[in-house]
Design a protein around this motif. Structure first.
Motif, PDB file in Angstrom:
ATOM      1  N   UNK A  71      27.391  37.140  49.316  1.00  0.00           N
ATOM      2  CA  UNK A  71      26.142  37.656  48.754  1.00  0.00           C
ATOM      3  C   UNK A  71      26.178  37.810  47.234  1.00  0.00           C
ATOM      4  N   UNK A  72      27.376  37.993  46.689  1.00  0.00           N
ATOM      5  CA  UNK A  72      27.473  38.113  45.227  1.00  0.00           C
ATOM      6  C   UNK A  72      28.471  37.087  44.676  1.00  0.00           C
ATOM      7  N   UNK A  73      28.037  35.832  44.568  1.00  0.00           N
ATOM      8  CA  UNK A  73      28.955  34.800  44.102  1.00  0.00           C
ATOM      9  C   UNK A  73      29.410  35.052  42.663  1.00  0.00           C
ATOM     10  N   UNK A  74      30.576  34.546  42.368  1.00  0.00           N
ATOM     11  CA  UNK A  74      31.113  34.707  41.022  1.00  0.00           C
ATOM     12  C   UNK A  74      32.488  34.090  40.934  1.00  0.00           C
ATOM     13  N   UNK A  75      33.156  34.344  39.826  1.00  0.00           N
ATOM     14  CA  UNK A  75      34.502  33.833  39.627  1.00  0.00           C
ATOM     15  C   UNK A  75      35.428  34.983  39.309  1.00  0.00           C
ATOM     16  N   UNK A  76      36.667  34.850  39.762  1.00  0.00           N
ATOM     17  CA  UNK A  76      37.630  35.892  39.471  1.00  0.00           C
ATOM     18  C   UNK A  76      38.925  35.261  38.980  1.00  0.00           C
ATOM     19  N   UNK A  77      39.499  35.872  37.956  1.00  0.00           N
ATOM     20  CA  UNK A  77      40.771  35.391  37.411  1.00  0.00           C
ATOM     21  C   UNK A  77      41.777  36.528  37.350  1.00  0.00           C
ATOM     22  N   UNK A  78      43.014  36.224  37.689  1.00  0.00           N
ATOM     23  CA  UNK A  78      44.119  37.106  37.326  1.00  0.00           C
ATOM     24  C   UNK A  78      44.895  36.346  36.259  1.00  0.00           C
ATOM     25  N   UNK A  79      44.866  36.872  35.047  1.00  0.00           N
ATOM     26  CA  UNK A  79      45.477  36.180  33.903  1.00  0.00           C
ATOM     27  C   UNK A  79      46.763  36.904  33.518  1.00  0.00           C
ATOM     28  N   UNK A  80      47.860  36.175  33.481  1.00  0.00           N
ATOM     29  CA  UNK A  80      49.150  36.748  33.119  1.00  0.00           C
ATOM     30  C   UNK A  80      49.703  35.937  31.946  1.00  0.00           C
ATOM     31  N   UNK A  81      50.135  36.609  30.847  1.00  0.00           N
ATOM     32  CA  UNK A  81      50.740  35.844  29.754  1.00  0.00           C
ATOM     33  C   UNK A  81      51.971  35.089  30.250  1.00  0.00           C
ATOM     34  N   UNK A  82      52.289  33.989  29.574  1.00  0.00           N
ATOM     35  CA  UNK A  82      53.337  33.105  30.065  1.00  0.00           C
ATOM     36  C   UNK A  82      54.685  33.813  30.247  1.00  0.00           C
ATOM     37  N   UNK A  83      55.089  34.610  29.267  1.00  0.00           N
ATOM     38  CA  UNK A  83      56.401  35.269  29.377  1.00  0.00           C
ATOM     39  C   UNK A  83      56.406  36.298  30.497  1.00  0.00           C
ATOM     40  N   UNK A  84      55.242  36.917  30.700  1.00  0.00           N
ATOM     41  CA  UNK A  84      55.136  37.897  31.782  1.00  0.00           C
ATOM     42  C   UNK A  84      55.207  37.210  33.152  1.00  0.00           C
ATOM     43  N   UNK A  85      54.704  35.996  33.221  1.00  0.00           N
ATOM     44  CA  UNK A  85      54.752  35.229  34.469  1.00  0.00           C
ATOM     45  C   UNK A  85      56.198  34.964  34.872  1.00  0.00           C
ATOM     46  N   UNK A 176      56.571  57.476  28.294  1.00  0.00           N
ATOM     47  CA  UNK A 176      55.554  57.291  27.270  1.00  0.00           C
ATOM     48  C   UNK A 176      55.082  55.853  27.132  1.00  0.00           C
ATOM     49  N   UNK A 177      55.817  54.941  27.719  1.00  0.00           N
ATOM     50  CA  UNK A 177      55.550  53.542  27.399  1.00  0.00           C
ATOM     51  C   UNK A 177      54.905  52.756  28.530  1.00  0.00           C
ATOM     52  N   UNK A 178      54.203  51.726  28.117  1.00  0.00           N
ATOM     53  CA  UNK A 178      53.595  50.789  29.055  1.00  0.00           C
ATOM     54  C   UNK A 178      53.917  49.376  28.618  1.00  0.00           C
ATOM     55  N   UNK A 179      53.964  48.485  29.553  1.00  0.00           N
ATOM     56  CA  UNK A 179      54.038  47.080  29.210  1.00  0.00           C
ATOM     57  C   UNK A 179      52.912  46.387  29.951  1.00  0.00           C
ATOM     58  N   UNK A 180      52.129  45.653  29.203  1.00  0.00           N
ATOM     59  CA  UNK A 180      50.997  44.982  29.826  1.00  0.00           C
ATOM     60  C   UNK A 180      51.495  43.887  30.761  1.00  0.00           C
ATOM     61  N   UNK A 181      50.923  43.830  31.944  1.00  0.00           N
ATOM     62  CA  UNK A 181      51.346  42.842  32.927  1.00  0.00           C
ATOM     63  C   UNK A 181      50.335  41.725  33.060  1.00  0.00           C
ATOM     64  N   UNK A 182      49.078  42.087  32.993  1.00  0.00           N
ATOM     65  CA  UNK A 182      48.068  41.043  33.142  1.00  0.00           C
ATOM     66  C   UNK A 182      46.681  41.626  33.097  1.00  0.00           C
ATOM     67  N   UNK A 183      45.716  40.735  33.257  1.00  0.00           N
ATOM     68  CA  UNK A 183      44.318  41.138  33.197  1.00  0.00           C
ATOM     69  C   UNK A 183      43.541  40.539  34.356  1.00  0.00           C
ATOM     70  N   UNK A 184      42.642  41.335  34.864  1.00  0.00           N
ATOM     71  CA  UNK A 184      41.686  40.857  35.853  1.00  0.00           C
ATOM     72  C   UNK A 184      40.372  40.556  35.160  1.00  0.00           C
ATOM     73  N   UNK A 185      39.791  39.422  35.454  1.00  0.00           N
ATOM     74  CA  UNK A 185      38.451  39.135  34.957  1.00  0.00           C
ATOM     75  C   UNK A 185      37.552  38.891  36.143  1.00  0.00           C
ATOM     76  N   UNK A 186      36.468  39.624  36.208  1.00  0.00           N
ATOM     77  CA  UNK A 186      35.459  39.358  37.223  1.00  0.00           C
ATOM     78  C   UNK A 186      34.208  38.886  36.493  1.00  0.00           C
ATOM     79  N   UNK A 187      33.771  37.683  36.842  1.00  0.00           N
ATOM     80  CA  UNK A 187      32.599  37.099  36.186  1.00  0.00           C
ATOM     81  C   UNK A 187      31.531  36.818  37.236  1.00  0.00           C
ATOM     82  N   UNK A 188      30.646  37.770  37.467  1.00  0.00           N
ATOM     83  CA  UNK A 188      29.614  37.530  38.481  1.00  0.00           C
ATOM     84  C   UNK A 188      28.650  36.430  38.019  1.00  0.00           C
TER      85      UNK A 188
END
Lengths: 206, 165
Positions: A71-85, A176-188
């Motif tokens: 009912x709600x078509x769209x695109x979804x990405x899980x984007x991970x930087x190369x070194x993180x992959x 105190x620290x974080x390391x970014x792992x990746x990003x979700x993109x939802x594009x309806x």
């Protein structure tokens, strides 16, 4: 898209929050590590800006892509930087893949994308009572611009702007620290907003 | 001191033109096509980052002419003509049209890369513009740079290095 008001974006933010929260829990269970996510940002961005969200059109990323059908078509990405992959493949398989990627490593990364996107979308589906079906995922490692433009095709038939629901997933490294792992993109897709807001009891035509 | 050559960037669904010593560049081409139409005699080139095969796919509203193969080619020819170029001297080089993701039983829109290539060739032919060289298809993203001075098109990929056509 002109009818979208700021409170509509807030609602989309909450949708991202619910989805990504569920995905972070699944991720955390999978890696046996504490994983957090940021409060999602929802932006109306031009096609040029969208690649800037991942560090530029030529930035090399590992991306798992799913088409969302129903009912709600769209695109979804899980984007991970190369070194993180590389790190993720190591965490998942115990395989070090500094040079090239083994089939096993790529397959595990794709499955990770599948699990995370699946938990994101099922939370969304439960919350909205909408029928949402993800396609079989597909993984590729290449330039961010080349990858993201693929998710923009449906949107590009209508205009040059997209609504992006962007959530960052990060690992808690210490107190105190974080390391970014990746990003979700939802594009309806443009046609998705009316049924999506309707399911949540908000009128887009108000 | 060697002079640094100015690069004119072309964004997604965008079009630009240049003359030497400037270069034209567009980054991160996936299923999109980097289309260059140039005239070596008047040393002018136009580059477009084409996303979709045909403007009939567009939904009603403002039309971005650089986005579709048919309108982009027409606009590029018009642009070159405004610089005094003759259509008979115009030539084209194209790159892109990759299939970035593979799906079983993919829908039409997922096959957009190959369809873009077909459309660009068809419309170039309709306008009688010679296609001199191409680097299309495959499953790699491309970044391309065109030098109007010697009409060379440099193509960079992540996994397969650089080629010049």
């Amino acid at each position: 898209m002109k009818r979208i008001q700021s409170y509509h974006l807030d609602i989309l933010k909450e949708i991202g929050n619910i989805g990504a929260g569920n995905a972070a829990t699944a991720f955390s269970a999978l890696l046996a590590k504490p994983i957090e996510m940021t409060v999602p940002s929802v932006r109306i961005v031009s096609f040029q800006e969208i690649t800037e969200l991942v560090g530029g059109a030529e930035e090399v990323v590992a991306a798992t892509f799913l088409r969302i059908e129903g009912e709600v078509p769209g695109s979804m990405f899980l984007i991970v930087p190369e070194d993180e992959a590389v790190q993720l493949i190591y965490d998942l398989t115990g395989e070090s893949s500094k040079i090239g990627y083994s089939e096993m490593g790529l397959s595990s990364l794709q499955e990770l994308g599948n699990i995370l996107a699946g938990s994101y979308l099922s939370a969304l589906s439960d919350f909205t009572n909408l029928n949402i079906q993800p396609s079989v995922p597909s993984l590729t490692i290449d330039m961010a611009g080349a990858i993201l433009s693929f998710g923009l095709l449906e949107i590009s038939r209508v205009g040059d702007f997209a609504i992006v629901i962007d959530t960052e997933i990060r690992e808690v490294t210490n107190e105190y620290g974080y390391a970014s792992t990746g990003q979700f993109f939802l594009l309806p897709d443009p046609d998705s907003f009316t049924p999506l807001f309707h399911a949540l009891g908000v009128d887009l035509h108000a | 001191m060697p002079s640094v050559r100015q690069v004119v960037k072309v964004g997604m669904a965008d079009m630009n033109d240049c003359s030497p010593p400037q270069l034209l560049r567009t980054s991160g081409l996936g299923s999109c096509i980097g289309l260059v139409i140039y005239d070596e005699q008047c040393q002018r080139a136009v580059m477009a980052h084409v996303m979709l095969p045909d403007s009939s796919m567009s939904k009603p509203g403002a039309l971005n002419i650089a986005k579709y193969a048919d309108t982009a080619i027409a606009a590029a020819i018009e642009k070159l003509e405004s610089f005094g170029s003759m259509k008979i001297n115009m030539q084209a080089k194209i790159a892109g049209g990759a299939q970035m993701f593979s799906f079983a039983g993919s829908s039409e829109i997922m096959r957009v890369g190959p369809r873009n290539v077909e459309a660009v060739k068809k419309f170039l032919n309709n306008y009688q513009i010679r296609l001199i060289a191409e680097d299309t298809g495959g499953s790699n993203g491309r970044t391309i740079e065109f030098d109007p001075e010697d009409a060379s098109l440099k193509i960079r990929t992540v996994n397969q290095g650089e080629v010049v056509i």
